[in-house]
Design a protein around this motif. Structure first.
Motif, PDB file in Angstrom:
ATOM      1  N   GLY A 189       0.791  -1.228   0.000  1.00 18.72           N
ATOM      2  CA  GLY A 189       0.000   0.000   0.000  1.00 18.72           C
ATOM      3  C   GLY A 189       0.822   1.276   0.000  1.00 18.72           C
ATOM      4  O   GLY A 189       0.269   2.368   0.118  1.00 18.72           O
ATOM      5  N   GLY A 190       2.123   1.159  -0.141  1.00 21.59           N
ATOM      6  CA  GLY A 190       2.992   2.338  -0.146  1.00 21.59           C
ATOM      7  C   GLY A 190       2.782   3.215  -1.363  1.00 21.59           C
ATOM      8  O   GLY A 190       2.304   2.771  -2.399  1.00 21.59           O
ATOM      9  N   ALA A 191       3.178   4.471  -1.221  1.00 18.19           N
ATOM     10  CA  ALA A 191       2.948   5.474  -2.259  1.00 18.19           C
ATOM     11  C   ALA A 191       4.160   5.679  -3.163  1.00 18.19           C
ATOM     12  O   ALA A 191       4.209   6.637  -3.914  1.00 18.19           O
ATOM     13  CB  ALA A 191       2.558   6.798  -1.608  1.00 18.19           C
ATOM     14  N   HIS A 208      11.560   8.445  -3.525  1.00 17.47           N
ATOM     15  CA  HIS A 208      11.563   6.995  -3.284  1.00 17.47           C
ATOM     16  C   HIS A 208      11.832   6.625  -1.827  1.00 17.47           C
ATOM     17  O   HIS A 208      12.418   5.580  -1.558  1.00 17.47           O
ATOM     18  CB  HIS A 208      12.563   6.286  -4.195  1.00 17.47           C
ATOM     19  CG  HIS A 208      12.372   6.573  -5.645  1.00 17.47           C
ATOM     20  ND1 HIS A 208      11.277   6.116  -6.345  1.00 17.47           N
ATOM     21  CD2 HIS A 208      13.103   7.296  -6.517  1.00 17.47           C
ATOM     22  CE1 HIS A 208      11.367   6.534  -7.589  1.00 17.47           C
ATOM     23  NE2 HIS A 208      12.459   7.259  -7.725  1.00 17.47           N
ATOM     24  N   VAL A 209      11.415   7.454  -0.882  1.00 17.44           N
ATOM     25  CA  VAL A 209      11.632   7.158   0.533  1.00 17.44           C
ATOM     26  C   VAL A 209      10.801   5.932   0.898  1.00 17.44           C
ATOM     27  O   VAL A 209       9.582   5.926   0.729  1.00 17.44           O
ATOM     28  CB  VAL A 209      11.218   8.354   1.419  1.00 17.44           C
ATOM     29  CG1 VAL A 209      11.435   8.022   2.891  1.00 17.44           C
ATOM     30  CG2 VAL A 209      11.961   9.618   1.018  1.00 17.44           C
ATOM     31  N   GLN A 210      11.464   4.901   1.383  1.00 17.11           N
ATOM     32  CA  GLN A 210      10.729   3.685   1.732  1.00 17.11           C
ATOM     33  C   GLN A 210      11.452   2.862   2.779  1.00 17.11           C
ATOM     34  O   GLN A 210      12.672   2.817   2.814  1.00 17.11           O
ATOM     35  CB  GLN A 210      10.465   2.851   0.486  1.00 17.11           C
ATOM     36  CG  GLN A 210      11.679   2.537  -0.350  1.00 17.11           C
ATOM     37  CD  GLN A 210      11.292   2.032  -1.719  1.00 17.11           C
ATOM     38  OE1 GLN A 210      10.777   0.922  -1.838  1.00 17.11           O
ATOM     39  NE2 GLN A 210      11.532   2.826  -2.736  1.00 17.11           N
ATOM     40  N   VAL A 258      -5.153   8.024  -7.814  1.00 21.48           N
ATOM     41  CA  VAL A 258      -4.751   6.725  -7.298  1.00 21.48           C
ATOM     42  C   VAL A 258      -5.578   5.617  -7.949  1.00 21.48           C
ATOM     43  O   VAL A 258      -5.090   4.518  -8.201  1.00 21.48           O
ATOM     44  CB  VAL A 258      -4.887   6.682  -5.763  1.00 21.48           C
ATOM     45  CG1 VAL A 258      -4.522   5.328  -5.211  1.00 21.48           C
ATOM     46  CG2 VAL A 258      -4.017   7.772  -5.131  1.00 21.48           C
ATOM     47  N   GLY A 259      -6.832   5.919  -8.244  1.00 21.90           N
ATOM     48  CA  GLY A 259      -7.738   4.968  -8.877  1.00 21.90           C
ATOM     49  C   GLY A 259      -8.998   5.694  -9.281  1.00 21.90           C
ATOM     50  O   GLY A 259      -9.166   6.891  -9.001  1.00 21.90           O
ATOM     51  N   PRO A 260      -9.916   5.001  -9.925  1.00 21.60           N
ATOM     52  CA  PRO A 260     -11.170   5.644 -10.326  1.00 21.60           C
ATOM     53  C   PRO A 260     -11.895   6.242  -9.123  1.00 21.60           C
ATOM     54  O   PRO A 260     -12.130   5.556  -8.124  1.00 21.60           O
ATOM     55  CB  PRO A 260     -11.976   4.495 -10.937  1.00 21.60           C
ATOM     56  CG  PRO A 260     -10.963   3.469 -11.317  1.00 21.60           C
ATOM     57  CD  PRO A 260      -9.854   3.600 -10.323  1.00 21.60           C
TER      58      PRO A 260
END
Length: 186
Positions: free
Chosen positions: A40-42, A107-109, A171-173
């Motif tokens: 679920g990361g962005a 890209h912080v993860q 992010v999505g519909p």
């Protein structure tokens, strides 16, 4: 060029040359990225395959990041715990002359298996130190997606929200999110 700092079991390193990224590290970066996205990361690249992603699907994006490493221009910061990759980010100097005193953090993860251990906060401190001391930067900027509480994490690390692009990220519909712009004076 590689530099590192070790604190107990956590080790932080700065890598600025593609040849300093081993095949094993590049594979670990890709695996971490896939785990973060699938969790679920962005941290989703523009050419990302559909979720759930595979490491094979993300490998070209990781290779592109590694090939773009350059001293004084782009650094890969990695955090390891007892030899296992726990998180990473990319720190890039702005190239336009009007922005050359600024850098961008992308890209912080943190790998899901290492969350809630202060890895992300340690990486952000390392990014600020690297930007200031090794790259001579005066300001950092980043953008985050709202709705995930990421802005709270960055505020705790000293960052300030400086603006928003309303509903700029789809992010999505039916799921449009603000892009939150943040800054850190060094």
């Amino acid at each position: 060029m590689t530099t590192s700092e070790t604190t107990s079991a956590l080790s932080l390193a700065r890598i600025t040359c593609p040849q300093d990224v081993s095949a094993a590290l590049e594979h670990a970066l890709t695996d971490c990225w896939a785990a973060v996205i699938n969790g679920g990361g962005a941290v989703i690249p523009s050419d990302c395959p559909p979720v759930p992603v595979t490491a094979a699907g993300l490998a070209p994006a990781t290779a592109h990041i590694v090939q773009g490493l350059a001293p004084q221009r782009r650094a890969l910061l990695v955090a390891t715990v007892v030899g296992s990759l726990a998180g990473w980010l990319v720190l890039t100097r702005q190239t336009h002359p009007l922005e050359a005193h600024c850098g961008v953090v992308n890209h912080v993860q943190t790998h899901p298996g290492f969350r809630k251990r202060g890895i992300g906060a340690a990486l952000m401190r390392h990014a600020a130190d690297t930007a200031r001391e090794d790259m001579g930067l005066e300001r950092l900027k980043l953008s985050v997606r709202d709705g995930l509480g990421l802005e709270d994490f960055y505020r705790k690390a000293g960052w300030t929200e400086v603006g928003r692009w309303p509903k700029a990220l789809r992010v999505g519909p039916g799921d449009d999110r603000d892009e939150i712009l943040m800054s850190l004076a060094l």
